[in-house]
Design a protein around this motif. Sequence first.
Motif, short mmCIF file in Angstrom:
data_model
loop_
_atom_site.label_atom_id
_atom_site.label_comp_id
_atom_site.label_asym_id
_atom_site.label_seq_id
_atom_site.Cartn_x
_atom_site.Cartn_y
_atom_site.Cartn_z
N ASP A 87 0.82 -1.22 0.00
CA ASP A 87 0.00 0.00 0.00
C ASP A 87 0.85 1.26 0.00
O ASP A 87 0.32 2.37 0.12
N SER A 88 2.15 1.12 -0.13
CA SER A 88 3.03 2.29 -0.12
C SER A 88 4.21 2.03 -1.04
O SER A 88 4.84 0.96 -0.97
N VAL A 89 4.51 3.00 -1.89
CA VAL A 89 5.66 2.86 -2.78
C VAL A 89 6.24 4.24 -3.06
O VAL A 89 5.52 5.24 -3.05
N SER A 90 7.54 4.29 -3.27
CA SER A 90 8.22 5.54 -3.59
C SER A 90 8.90 5.41 -4.94
O SER A 90 9.07 4.31 -5.48
N SER A 91 9.31 6.56 -5.50
CA SER A 91 10.09 6.53 -6.74
C SER A 91 11.33 5.68 -6.55
O SER A 91 11.73 4.93 -7.44
N GLY A 92 11.95 5.81 -5.37
CA GLY A 92 13.16 5.03 -5.10
C GLY A 92 12.92 3.54 -5.23
O GLY A 92 13.73 2.81 -5.81
N ARG A 93 11.80 3.07 -4.65
CA ARG A 93 11.47 1.65 -4.75
C ARG A 93 11.18 1.25 -6.20
O ARG A 93 11.62 0.19 -6.67
N ILE A 94 10.45 2.10 -6.92
CA ILE A 94 10.12 1.79 -8.32
C ILE A 94 11.39 1.68 -9.15
O ILE A 94 11.60 0.71 -9.89
N TYR A 95 12.27 2.69 -9.05
CA TYR A 95 13.50 2.67 -9.83
C TYR A 95 14.39 1.51 -9.41
O TYR A 95 15.07 0.89 -10.25
N SER A 96 14.42 1.21 -8.11
CA SER A 96 15.21 0.08 -7.63
C SER A 96 14.74 -1.23 -8.26
O SER A 96 15.55 -2.05 -8.70
N ASN A 97 13.41 -1.42 -8.31
CA ASN A 97 12.85 -2.63 -8.93
C ASN A 97 13.21 -2.71 -10.41
O ASN A 97 13.57 -3.78 -10.92
N VAL A 98 13.09 -1.57 -11.10
CA VAL A 98 13.39 -1.55 -12.54
C VAL A 98 14.86 -1.89 -12.78
O VAL A 98 15.20 -2.70 -13.67
N LEU A 99 15.75 -1.31 -11.99
CA LEU A 99 17.18 -1.55 -12.18
C LEU A 99 17.56 -2.98 -11.82
O LEU A 99 18.44 -3.59 -12.46
N GLU A 100 16.91 -3.56 -10.82
CA GLU A 100 17.16 -4.96 -10.48
C GLU A 100 16.76 -5.88 -11.64
O GLU A 100 17.47 -6.83 -11.98
N LYS A 101 15.62 -5.56 -12.26
CA LYS A 101 15.16 -6.36 -13.41
C LYS A 101 16.12 -6.21 -14.58
O LYS A 101 16.41 -7.18 -15.30
N GLU A 102 16.63 -5.00 -14.78
CA GLU A 102 17.58 -4.76 -15.88
C GLU A 102 18.86 -5.55 -15.66
O GLU A 102 19.40 -6.17 -16.59
N ARG A 103 19.34 -5.58 -14.41
CA ARG A 103 20.57 -6.31 -14.10
C ARG A 103 20.38 -7.82 -14.32
O ARG A 103 21.32 -8.53 -14.66
N ARG A 104 19.17 -8.30 -14.02
CA ARG A 104 18.89 -9.73 -14.19
C ARG A 104 18.69 -10.10 -15.66
O ARG A 104 18.64 -11.27 -16.01
N GLY A 105 18.52 -9.09 -16.50
CA GLY A 105 18.27 -9.36 -17.91
C GLY A 105 16.81 -9.55 -18.26
O GLY A 105 16.49 -10.05 -19.36
N ASP A 106 15.91 -9.15 -17.35
CA ASP A 106 14.48 -9.34 -17.60
C ASP A 106 13.97 -8.56 -18.82
O ASP A 106 12.96 -8.93 -19.42
N TYR A 107 14.67 -7.48 -19.17
CA TYR A 107 14.21 -6.65 -20.29
C TYR A 107 14.87 -7.04 -21.61
O TYR A 107 14.72 -6.35 -22.62
N LEU A 108 15.63 -8.15 -21.61
CA LEU A 108 16.21 -8.72 -22.82
C LEU A 108 17.07 -7.71 -23.58
O LEU A 108 17.05 -7.66 -24.81
N GLY A 109 17.81 -6.90 -22.84
CA GLY A 109 18.76 -6.00 -23.48
C GLY A 109 18.17 -4.72 -24.04
O GLY A 109 18.88 -3.94 -24.69
#
Length: 547
Positions: A87-109
């Motif tokens: 029920d609570s989220v910040s820009s920091g959390r959103i960007y952190s999640n996106v960058l973690e996915k990018e590092r894992r390769g979830d966005y396929l480059g």
Amino acid sequence: MARYIFITGGVVSSLGKGLASAALGALLQARGFSVRLRKLDPYLNVDPGTMSPFEHGEVFVTDDGAETDLDLGHYERFTGVPARMTDSVSSGRIYSNVLEKERRGDYLGKTIQVVPHVTNEIKDFLAIGEDEVDFMLCEIGGTVGDIEGLPFFEAIRQFSHDQPRGQCIFMHLTLLPYLAASGELKTKPTQHSVKELQSIGIAPDILVCRSEHPIPEKEREKIALFCNVRKEAVVAAYDLKSIYEAPLAYHREGLDQAVLDAFQISPAPRPDLSIWQDVADRIHNTDGAVSIAIVGKYTQLEDAYKSIKEALTHGGMANRVKVNVEWVDAEVFDLEDPAQHLEGFHAILVPGGFGERGTEGKIKAAQFARERKIPYMGICLGMQLAVIEAARNVAGIKTAGSEEFDHEADVRRFEPVIYHLKEWVQGNEKVKRKVTDDKGGTMRLGAYDAILKEGSRVAEIYGSTSIEERHRHRYEVDTKYREKLEECGLDFSGMSPDGRLPEIVEWADHPWFIGVQFHPELKSKPFAPHPLFSDFVRAAVETSRLV
């Protein structure tokens, strides 16, 4: 599928979006609907857990261990719906999640961009639990036009288009300033705020206008015309003596009806406002007053202790008395006798906090309450310092201290009555922590069970020997000092189920002296005051009769 209400703000910050959201949630509940409220904050901190109370006010903690914005406290106090980590989220959390996915390769480059990757992450957050309730109320922090808030505004614009028609509405809070020289309310700031919102593709369905003066019919019509909303959807929000008048005040102004009309829900269920009428009656019809001192270190910003102040108000409602709270800076006692500052109060409360500053003053406040037989409540650090005071002045452990303040000192110089919590059981797992761990999210957080001693004062107050309360701390009372302290009369009346972690201490020979390791204020509500605060205020009333 839930209907979504997005609450935004304009003109200036701190208009009361959180309060308006909470009051609207309560009104929808009064009409028989289920609700959940969410907060989306544009700041880049992952969560408010490491933010200074002077910067952000208190940190509200959920049962599942999330450190969140204080507005979630408003949501819970008005609706009774326990907030969750989702029920609570910040820009920091959103960007952190996106960058973690990018590092894992979830966005396929792919090249990672605000649109669509960041906005999609926000939309995924909004969709969590959408089938659980009738209405999802989502508040966007900050004001329209803030650079950091643009991804959230774009995300809710996209989200509303992704949903079936009529599934989402937008409610915008603005300010109508009053110019004393001309004696009129000015609508231009509201017009400009709505224009800014429209420029990014969002057209508000409802306008909530904060004003210190009644809004004339002519100004309502002008706002409706130039902001492209129905006149009935221009809702006045006036200053109130108590925030708990908000549901009734907003109902009188037609906010809940405007929301139902915007969703074309007809016929609208009749509201049952009896709970809020009783709350209002308890606020305005009291049988006396008590004065309670809050001895803390963040007293310059009352929002740092928001939930405590509200819980004391709830305790006053339960006893039909007005609670006059006075903030006392604990650092004053470093140089001065606490008696001259605490004489005349009917009770003393020492809240939580972090760091060494002001701790000696809080210890003196606990000593004053113990020796003068004044009702005392110690919360989190307030409990730990009461234990240190007992160890030093009653049990004879003159060098009693805490690892939180002395962990870099030679341990031979002090007795660490309070030690760094190294491990504990959470669910079916053992959690381990080191002093050197990162600060964010590494405390004992969320709801934990406690077992109360049969015949103790707290067992009598709760009416049970088994409770569940929310925690937020890194340090604990060391049980190796328990026997010596109990011989002196300090009873360890609440323990963790495994018996390893002290949860509550109380002086058996004192009219009312209780310290708790958890934060009971987080669960108190105006229509369901927390039993500890209710009984604490009752004890203050008894003291006032003896003065």
